[in-house]
Design an enzyme around this catalytic site. Sequence first.
Site, PDB file in Angstrom:
ATOM      1  N   ASP A  44      -6.965  -1.991   3.030  1.00  0.00           N
ATOM      2  CA  ASP A  44      -6.059  -3.082   2.698  1.00  0.00           C
ATOM      3  C   ASP A  44      -6.489  -4.387   3.351  1.00  0.00           C
ATOM      4  O   ASP A  44      -5.938  -5.446   3.041  1.00  0.00           O
ATOM      5  CB  ASP A  44      -4.630  -2.765   3.182  1.00  0.00           C
ATOM      6  N   ASP A  51      -1.632  -0.691   5.822  1.00  0.00           N
ATOM      7  CA  ASP A  51      -1.939  -0.135   7.141  1.00  0.00           C
ATOM      8  C   ASP A  51      -3.399   0.249   7.293  1.00  0.00           C
ATOM      9  O   ASP A  51      -3.836   0.569   8.380  1.00  0.00           O
ATOM     10  CB  ASP A  51      -1.061   1.090   7.414  1.00  0.00           C
ATOM     11  N   ASP A  78       0.874  -1.157   0.000  1.00  0.00           N
ATOM     12  CA  ASP A  78       0.000   0.000   0.000  1.00  0.00           C
ATOM     13  C   ASP A  78       0.922   1.221   0.000  1.00  0.00           C
ATOM     14  O   ASP A  78       2.090   1.108   0.364  1.00  0.00           O
ATOM     15  CB  ASP A  78      -0.865  -0.045   1.265  1.00  0.00           C
TER      16      ASP A  78
END
Lengths: 828, 62
Positions: free
Chosen positions: A723, A719, A521
Site C-alpha cells: 500500500d 497497512d 486495503d
Amino acid sequence: VSAAVEIGTPAPVRVCPPPEPNCAHCGLPVPAARLEPKRETQFCCDGCESVFAILHGAGLTEYYTQRGPSDARNGTPQRSKRKFEELDEPAFRQSRCQPQVGGALSCEFFVEGVHCSACVWLLERLPRVTPAVFEARYDLTRSVLQIVWDPTLAPLSEVARALDSLGYTPHPTYSTTLAAEQRKGDRALLLRLGIAGAAAGNVMLMALALYSGEYAGMAAEYATFFRWGSLAIATPAVFWGGNLFFRGGLASLRTRTPHMDLPVSLGLLAGYLGSAVNTLRGQGEVYFDSLCTLIFLLLVGRYLQRTHQRRSAKASELLNALAPTTARLIEGEALREVPASALRVGDIVEVREGERVTVDGVICNGGSALDTSLLTGESFPEEVSVGDRVHAGTSNLSAPIRVRVESVGSDTRLGRLMHSVETTQRERAPIVRFADRVAGYFVQVIVALAAFTLLVWSRLDASHAIDHTVALLVVTCPCALGMATPLAVSAALRAAARCGVLFKGGEFIEELARPGIIVFDKTGTLTEGRLALVSWSGDEALKPLVRAVEATSGHPIARAFQRSIAGNDLRCEAREEHPGGVRARIAEPGRDARDVLVGSISFVRAILGSLPIWAINLAQAHAAAGRTPVLVAIDGEVSAIAAFADTIRADAASSLKRLAELGFQFEVLSGDDQRVVDAVVAELGVPLLNATGGASPEAKLATISALRAQGQRVFMVGDGVNDAAAMAAANVGVAVHGGAEACLSAADVFTTRPGLETVALAAEGSKRTMRVIRIGIGLSLAYNALGIALAVTGRLDPLWAAVLMPLSSISVVTAALRARTFTQSSTP
Amino acid sequence: MSIIFLILPVTLFLSAGAVAAFAWATRSGQFDDLETPGIRLLHDESSGKARPTDQKGEREAG
C-alpha cells in the site's frame, strides 16, 4: 469429566480460588492455564516471570513501588530475544560509539517499551543488572538511552541483551547526523525566541515611558533618548529573531506560492524602516514595541508547532528503526549475525521462525509457511519449500529455512517498491495551507489599501502620508492570523496523539478535514490480518483433542487453532508434521489412544484414500466463500471440518458509518483473491463505490493516481508495503496500527491503536480543528478591519496599535486552546 | 531625572548579560530534554537510601 473439558468451559465451582489472579509483574489477568495455586506470585507469561526474577536478583524490586497503580497495567514486556551480535562489528563501533575517558565507550539506543517514570528509573539502574555498564541515562524527549560501558568487561551485544531481557528492546539510532541537525534547528529557534522575548520586554518598558510621556508631558531630550534606546534593542530582534519571516517571505515571492510570511515581512519591514527614519528625524511615530511583541508571539507559535510536529516524527522514526536490518549468515558450520547491507549475492542466510526475511532469494534448505500479507496483501500464508523464491519483507511462520541470497537492499522487490514510494512522494505537489491561501489574498488587499492611503493622504496632508501608511502596514501585520493555525494545530496534534492518531504534519489535518474517497486495503486494515476459526462442523468434544495436536506447531493454521480453542494439558504420544497437515496419536484420560489427522483436503485424502461426499461438498463450499477448510479425521474417519478466515475488525462497520456521515465515500483495493474480497465486502454491509481484488502494488498506485487525475480527493488507508506507494500518491496516506515499517514511513498519518475507530476519530477531529482555525482567522481579520479603519482615517497612533495587537492575539489563543478537537467520544 | 541616562544603559547591559546566559544555556543543550531531569530528581532521592545492600554503589554521577 476430563480435566481438559473443565478448563475449556467456565467451571461453576473453583477448587482453589487464587488470592490475586493478576500478574505480579504487569498486572494483567493471569490465564487459567498458567495459574499455579500453590505459589504466592502469579505470572501471565514467561516474559513477566523472567523480568520479575531479574529485578529480584539485582535488588531492584523498588521498581514496583516506583510506578503508580495506573502504570502497572501497561501490558507484558515484549522481548525480541535477538542476539544483537551485529553490535559487536568493528564497523558499528567506529561509526556509532564515542570513546570516553578511561577506555570506556558510549553509545545511544532508541528504546522501545518505556511508558512511565518507573521505566526510566529501571533503565538508569542498568549498571546493577550488567556490571560492565558504568552509566545509563535516558532522554524522554528523544526516547534515547545513552550508555557508557567498558568494552573490556562485556561486548555491547551483552548490554543490549540485558536491556532486551528487561523488556526494553534497544535499537541503534540510525541517523546521528539527522538528529544532530534537528537539535541544531531546535536550539536556533529557541535562541531566536529568547532574544525576541528579551527585546520585547525591554522595549515595552521604554514604550510605556514614551506613552505616558505623551499624555503627561516629557522633555524632548528624554523622548529622543528612549526612542534611540528602543531602536537599539529592536534592531537585533527584527533582524535576528525575525529573519525567519524575511526568508520565508522571499521564498514565497520567488516561488509565487502564497505564504503567511509575506504579509508578516511586509509589516515588519515597513514598521521598522518607518520607525527608524522617524527616530533619525526626531519626529513622527515609532512602533518598536509592537514589532518586537509581534515577532515574539509569532515565534512562540512556530516553536509550539515544531515541538509537537517533531513528537509525531520521532514516533515514526522509532518505528522505522524497528525494521530488522540484520541477517544470520552461514559461514561453513558457523552462524554469524551481520548487518543485511553486508550480505553479497550467493551468501546463504538462515531465517528462523517468527523472523522477517531481509533479502530476496531462493530457498536451499527447509520448508515453511511465509506470511506475505504485508508485501502482497494475501491473507492466507504461502507454503514454500526448496527452490521457491522468497522476498524481503515477508515473515517466516513455521520452520527455519536457509536462503541463497539473490539481491539485497535496494535491489530487492521491497527496495524497488520503496524507491517508487520515494519518487511518488517527491513528485507530490505540496499542500497549500488554508491560512497561507488567506494570506495570499490578504497581502494583495493590504498593498492596495496602503497605496490608497498614501495617495489620498498625500493630497490631504502630505506631511503625514507616509506615517499613516506605515501605521496601516504595522497594524495589519497579521499576528493573530499567523498564530491561529500553529496554535490550533499544535493543540490538535497533542490531543490526537492522546487518542492514538499521529499526524506527521499539521497540513494533513487540513487535508483530512474535507471529505473525499477513502480507499481501504483489506488484509490487516478492514480485517484483523490473521486467521480465526469461523466455523466448526462436528462434535464439540473433539476440539480439545485438535488443540493438543496443534499446540506445539508454528504453522498459521495451528496458531489459529491455538488462539480459538482454550488450552489444555493433553499430550500427544506421537506426532509427525507433514506439508499440509499433522498426524498424531493422542489419548484422553480414561480412553484408548486415538489416531488423529488434521490437515487440508488433499493431505487427508492422500492418507485415507477417499473422502465422504458431505465432507468434500462442505469443504468446497467453504473454499468458494473465501474460507480455508481444514479436515479432522479420527481413527481413519472424517469427523469434523473447521473453516478459517481472516475476520473483519469489530469496529470496521461502525467506523465506516461514522466516516460516511462526514461525507466520505469508500473503495476497497486489495491484493487478495477477488472471492475473499467479495465475501468481506458482503459481510461489511457498507455501500462501496468499488471493490477490487488481486491488485498488485503498481495497480494500487495506478488506481490512486487515476482517481486524483479525475480531480478526486483520495485518502489511502492500509497497512502493508504493497500500500506504501499508493499512500504516497494519495492526498493523505493513513497507516493503521500493526502495519509494516515501510508503510509507516510512506504514511502521513498513522494510528497507534488497533482498529479503524482511530481513522474515524482522525477525520472527525480534523474537521473540528479546521473549524477552530477558521474561527481564529475570522477573529483576526475582524480586528484587522478595525485597525485598517483607524489607520486609513489617520486616527491610529502607536498606542492603539500596541493595544489592538495583543488583544487580537489573546482572543485567537484562547479560541485555539479551549477548543475540543480530538476526543474519544464521538460527537462530531 | 537625568539619572536615566546612566540607568538605562546599565539595564540594557544587564539584559544583554541575561540574553548571553540564555544563549550559552541553549547552545550547551540545557533545554534539549525538559522532561527526564524532573523525573530523575524524584528517583535519586528515594533510591539511594532504600537499597543499602547495593553491591555496586551508585556510579551515576550526574
